[in-house]
Write an enzyme that holds these catalytic residues in place. Structure first.
Site, PDB file in Angstrom:
ATOM      1  N   GLU A 114     -12.155 -14.822 -22.832  1.00 50.34           N
ATOM      2  CA  GLU A 114     -10.630 -14.446 -22.474  1.00 50.34           C
ATOM      3  C   GLU A 114     -10.384 -14.014 -21.042  1.00 50.34           C
ATOM      4  O   GLU A 114     -11.522 -13.589 -20.269  1.00 50.34           O
ATOM      5  CB  GLU A 114     -10.033 -13.288 -23.221  1.00 50.34           C
ATOM      6  CG  GLU A 114     -10.911 -12.084 -23.547  1.00 50.34           C
ATOM      7  CD  GLU A 114     -10.695 -11.186 -24.732  1.00 50.34           C
ATOM      8  OE1 GLU A 114      -9.867 -11.797 -25.551  1.00 50.34           O
ATOM      9  OE2 GLU A 114     -11.442 -10.248 -24.891  1.00 50.34           O
ATOM     10  N   LYS A 116      -9.471 -11.726 -17.799  1.00 48.97           N
ATOM     11  CA  LYS A 116      -9.542 -10.376 -17.381  1.00 48.97           C
ATOM     12  C   LYS A 116      -8.350 -10.101 -16.546  1.00 48.97           C
ATOM     13  O   LYS A 116      -8.281 -10.602 -15.403  1.00 48.97           O
ATOM     14  CB  LYS A 116     -10.870 -10.226 -16.703  1.00 48.97           C
ATOM     15  CG  LYS A 116     -11.132  -8.469 -16.465  1.00 48.97           C
ATOM     16  CD  LYS A 116     -12.433  -8.050 -15.733  1.00 48.97           C
ATOM     17  CE  LYS A 116     -12.657  -6.719 -15.895  1.00 48.97           C
ATOM     18  NZ  LYS A 116     -11.658  -6.214 -14.745  1.00 48.97           N
ATOM     19  N   ASP A 118      -5.830  -7.926 -14.495  1.00 48.90           N
ATOM     20  CA  ASP A 118      -5.760  -6.757 -13.690  1.00 48.90           C
ATOM     21  C   ASP A 118      -4.728  -5.677 -13.771  1.00 48.90           C
ATOM     22  O   ASP A 118      -3.622  -5.766 -13.037  1.00 48.90           O
ATOM     23  CB  ASP A 118      -5.876  -7.153 -12.214  1.00 48.90           C
ATOM     24  CG  ASP A 118      -6.318  -6.129 -10.964  1.00 48.90           C
ATOM     25  OD1 ASP A 118      -6.825  -5.105 -11.612  1.00 48.90           O
ATOM     26  OD2 ASP A 118      -6.159  -6.298  -9.737  1.00 48.90           O
ATOM     27  N   TYR A 225      -5.911  -7.244 -26.685  1.00 47.20           N
ATOM     28  CA  TYR A 225      -7.202  -7.973 -26.719  1.00 47.20           C
ATOM     29  C   TYR A 225      -8.232  -7.640 -27.677  1.00 47.20           C
ATOM     30  O   TYR A 225      -9.169  -8.186 -27.757  1.00 47.20           O
ATOM     31  CB  TYR A 225      -7.822  -8.413 -25.142  1.00 47.20           C
ATOM     32  CG  TYR A 225      -8.131  -7.024 -24.584  1.00 47.20           C
ATOM     33  CD1 TYR A 225      -9.113  -6.145 -24.939  1.00 47.20           C
ATOM     34  CD2 TYR A 225      -7.227  -6.566 -23.330  1.00 47.20           C
ATOM     35  CE1 TYR A 225      -9.175  -4.928 -24.424  1.00 47.20           C
ATOM     36  CE2 TYR A 225      -7.327  -5.253 -22.740  1.00 47.20           C
ATOM     37  CZ  TYR A 225      -8.447  -4.424 -23.170  1.00 47.20           C
ATOM     38  OH  TYR A 225      -8.692  -3.301 -22.584  1.00 47.20           O
ATOM     39  N   LYS A 312     -16.732 -11.726 -12.648  1.00 45.27           N
ATOM     40  CA  LYS A 312     -15.371 -11.468 -11.470  1.00 45.27           C
ATOM     41  C   LYS A 312     -15.613 -12.743 -10.561  1.00 45.27           C
ATOM     42  O   LYS A 312     -16.670 -13.242 -10.158  1.00 45.27           O
ATOM     43  CB  LYS A 312     -15.806 -10.222 -10.958  1.00 45.27           C
ATOM     44  CG  LYS A 312     -15.965  -8.915 -11.561  1.00 45.27           C
ATOM     45  CD  LYS A 312     -14.589  -8.805 -12.327  1.00 45.27           C
ATOM     46  CE  LYS A 312     -13.721  -7.855 -11.291  1.00 45.27           C
ATOM     47  NZ  LYS A 312     -13.951  -6.449 -10.803  1.00 45.27           N
ATOM     48  N   CYS A 406      11.654  -2.854  21.281  1.00 47.35           N
ATOM     49  CA  CYS A 406      12.067  -3.633  20.259  1.00 47.35           C
ATOM     50  C   CYS A 406      11.746  -5.173  20.841  1.00 47.35           C
ATOM     51  O   CYS A 406      12.342  -5.418  21.835  1.00 47.35           O
ATOM     52  CB  CYS A 406      13.291  -3.235  19.883  1.00 47.35           C
ATOM     53  SG  CYS A 406      14.237  -4.500  18.618  1.00 47.35           S
ATOM     54  N   CYS A 409      15.973  -6.323  20.998  1.00 44.47           N
ATOM     55  CA  CYS A 409      16.727  -5.721  22.050  1.00 44.47           C
ATOM     56  C   CYS A 409      16.275  -5.096  22.982  1.00 44.47           C
ATOM     57  O   CYS A 409      16.931  -4.730  24.091  1.00 44.47           O
ATOM     58  CB  CYS A 409      17.747  -4.809  21.255  1.00 44.47           C
ATOM     59  SG  CYS A 409      16.998  -3.370  20.763  1.00 44.47           S
ATOM     60  N   CYS A 424      13.083   0.784  15.946  1.00 41.86           N
ATOM     61  CA  CYS A 424      13.972   0.606  17.063  1.00 41.86           C
ATOM     62  C   CYS A 424      15.039   1.516  16.962  1.00 41.86           C
ATOM     63  O   CYS A 424      15.733   1.612  16.056  1.00 41.86           O
ATOM     64  CB  CYS A 424      14.444  -0.786  16.971  1.00 41.86           C
ATOM     65  SG  CYS A 424      15.865  -0.902  18.190  1.00 41.86           S
ATOM     66  N   CYS A 430      21.347  -3.473  17.969  1.00 46.30           N
ATOM     67  CA  CYS A 430      20.037  -4.441  17.895  1.00 46.30           C
ATOM     68  C   CYS A 430      20.482  -5.419  16.845  1.00 46.30           C
ATOM     69  O   CYS A 430      20.745  -5.276  15.573  1.00 46.30           O
ATOM     70  CB  CYS A 430      18.879  -3.493  17.214  1.00 46.30           C
ATOM     71  SG  CYS A 430      17.369  -4.621  17.054  1.00 46.30           S
TER      72      CYS A 430
END
Length: 668
Positions: A114, A116, A118, A225, A312, A406, A409, A424, A430
């Site tokens: 099956e 795995k 996470d 499971y 894995k 920035c 601007c 900014c 801006c």
């Protein structure tokens, strides 16, 4: 409605809701709309509040949460939840197979494979078919009792169907679906908060939230499971999986029974790329000897079973050239650096750009434009640069100097204490910030002006017609008609949408203003407490943090926002345009102010009031009902069947505990 009628109605509603819930979460079938489902659930909750003696632990109303848990009890697992040994190669799996064959001394055997997932491992205990306990894996020997939070996961059955053992554990993996994680991060970015790093850690944090109602909003899911317990009536793991399905559990249909290690390897190869199409993150395959008797014969090491192993998958990554770094400016002025990459195929998609998060990350990686960099998909959703191939670096490459101004601007950047992000400071001039604030203002959860869009906002800005949300309400037909692509009908539709938005509820308007950290839920809390914008503008720090769920960071942000005269002016312009800046009261039911300024928590069952009626009576006399007991609470109204924990906490904090009769005396 009589008690008998209520009992019957609650039973019928419960049956309907459970059926629709099962169809949706286990069979991917929507037989009714979300609205119709919510209305059924709301009707059930109201009936249960009115007749609390018929509110059972397995009621579907448990799904919406509302219980606040300040500390989670520790529970010892009857059967330890051990971790699995990991393998990363075909050779290691073949070694595992040889050890199994040796341990079984010539017996024939088969494997069950099956995916795995996470997520976060959970143990669910059922007694007489009812969920009685949900516990985290913890250290494998003991975990935290998070039953109230587990009940909000709609794919986990609260009551089983079919032929179930009297008592057993179902074990599975709670997870946050990819689309939920992406949406959650989008919402956080909208209110100026850092996005979460990955779905797994976010799931773990969600399950340990104190307010189960907040957990319910995260829309977690769970795949089961395995089963554990005595006399559960199965001889193989595959039989246990089939039994879980029959009992109504959500089981991923990606499993397979394999007769030998060669078929196991075929299964691993098949899912290496196919798993990326699933709605959640997977990081490998679990291989188990199928026979439970053989599992017992093989036994355990000190840390893991000898009859199972996890394979894995290597994190899929690619190496490509860092062509440059660009910088994006968000609505709040936050600067996000982005790696511009030589296009590379990764996890089935072509990646050209990847997140670099902030200046700290660039410094940690010691990035240089021209480097060969390693790219992964964070949680296999969002591409990110994870490292540099230093062996390929050439001497002429220079370290990246993070920008000081920035990119949009030219204004200087600020970096607030305790934060990794640069901002900014030119909030009013801006262009990305201006357009971003307007886009936030018109979105569905805010003012819901669906006749406006990003392109139209850009056109209006470029024409100098709109530089703040309030400017939208000054637009004329001629202003709109001159825009590229607009005719008479589309112009009128846009203006009509803007006009209709004036009736948007105050809580939505407050969210639309774009105050940092004030998301939709926080805006609703503030609107409910303060009633209008003027009260919020003049509120000081102590007044703000006295509001339930408003912390120091949110309070400070609100104060900073309204200390800026231009923001107050913007509010006044919106108010003058007719935008709702106060809670609309359908009728004033207050009959006295005898409870003015007093806060109440209601707990238990009452003789002369339903919970809704008692809440209304408190509000009718100027009081306020809150959900949690704290030192600031004035009264706990205690009815029959009130939990001892609430009484004990109220006594410890010195809160006045009053009966129903004493409450009547207060208002009379």
């Amino acid at each position: 409605m009589t008690k008998e009628e209520a009992h019957q109605e609650i039973a019928e509603l419960t049956k309907k809701i459970n059926y629709y819930n099962e169809q949706y979460y286990l069979h991917d079938t929507s037989e009714i709309s979300d609205y119709e489902f919510d209305m059924l659930l709301e009707k059930l909750i109201k009936l249960e509040d009115q007749f609390p003696e018929y509110k059972y632990p397995d009621s579907p109303s448990q799904r919406v949460g509302g219980t606040v848990t300040k500390a989670f009890d520790t529970v010892y697992h009857k059967t330890p939840m051990l971790s699995l040994s990991n393998s990363y190669s075909k050779e290691e799996l073949e070694d595992f197979d040889r050890r199994v064959a040796k341990g079984l001394q010539g017996q024939s055997y088969e494997y069950f494979c099956e995916l795995k997932f996470d997520g976060v491992a959970l143990s669910l205990t059922y007694e007489n078919g009812v969920l009685v306990r949900g516990v985290t894996r913890g250290d494998g020997v003991r975990g935290d009792d998070i039953t109230n939070n587990v009940k909000t996961i709609r794919s986990i059955p609260l009551r089983l169907k079919g032929d179930y053992p009297l008592e057993f554990e179902a074990r599975g993996e709670a997870f946050m679906p990819n689309h939920v994680f992406v949406r959650l991060n989008k919402d956080r970015i909208e209110v100026g908060e850092e996005p979460y790093a990955n779905a797994r850690n976010t799931t773990s944090g969600t399950l340990k939230m104190q307010d189960s109602a907040a957990v319910a909003k995260r829309k977690l899911d769970c795949y089961l499971y395995s089963m554990a317990g005595e006399n559960i009536g199965v001889k193989t793991h595959s039989e246990a999986i089939e039994k879980l399905i029959k009992l109504g559990f959500n089981v991923s249909k990606t499993f397979r029974k394999c007769t030998n290690i060669g078929e196991v390897l075929d299964y691993i190869n098949e899912w290496e790329h196919k798993r990326l199409e699933l709605p959640l993150i997977t990081d490998g395959i679990v291989i188990k000897v199928n026979s439970i008797a053989q599992q017992e014969q093989l036994g355990f090491t000190a840390k893991s079973p000898r009859w199972a192993m996890a394979y894995k998958y290597k994190s899929e990554n690619a190496v490509t050239t860092l062509k440059g770094i660009t910088y994006q400016v968000g609505r709040t002025g936050a600067i996000t650096p982005v790696a511009e990459l030589e296009p590379v195929l990764l996890a089935g998609t072509t990646v050209k750009r990847a997140s670099l998060h902030n200046a700290n990350e660039i410094q940690r990686l010691d990035l240089r434009v021209g480097d060969m960099v390693f790219v992964e998909k964070g949680g296999e959703i969002i591409p990110k640069v994870t490292g540099v191939d230093l062996t390929a670096r050439t001497p002429e490459l220079k370290p990246v100097n993070y920008i000081k101004r920035c990119p949009a601007c030219g204004s200087e950047l600020d970096r607030y204490e305790g934060e990794a992000v640069h901002y900014c400071r030119n909030t009013k001039g801006c262009p990305p910030q201006i357009k971003g604030r307007i886009e936030h203002f018109i979105q569905r959860k805010a003012m819901d002006i669906n006749s406006l869009g990003e392109r139209t906002i850009h056109l209006l800005y470029e024409k100098g017609l709109v530089k703040s949300p309030a400017d939208l309400y000054d637009l004329s037909f001629d202003d709109v008609y001159q825009l590229e692509g607009f005719k008479e009908l589309s112009s009128n539709n846009l203006l009509k949408g803007i006009e209709l938005s004036k009736d948007t509820p105050f809580a939505n308007v407050l969210f639309a203003l774009g105050i940092r950290y004030v998301g939709k839920t926080v805006a609703e809390k503030l609107a409910s407490h303060f009633k209008n914008i003027d009260n919020i503008i003049v509120a000081d720090f102590d007044t703000l943090i006295a509001v339930p769920e408003i912390g120091e960071r949110i309070a400070s942000s609100i104060i900073r926002f309204f200390e800026d005269p231009s923001n107050v002016e913007e509010v006044e312009r919106l108010k003058a345009a007719g935008v709702s800046m106060e809670v609309a009261e359908s009728e004033n039911t207050q009959v006295s102010d005898v409870l003015e300024g007093k806060t109440f928590v209601i707990s238990g069952v009452f003789d002369n009031y339903s919970r809704d009626e008692l809440k209304a009576a408190i509000q009718d006399h100027g009081g306020k009902v809150i959900s949690a007991i704290s030192g600031r609470l004035d009264y706990l109204v205690a009815g029959d069947k009130m939990g001892p924990a609430k009484r004990e906490k109220a006594e410890q904090l010195g809160v006045n505990i009053i009966s129903e009769a004493e409450f009547d005396a207060l208002i009379k």
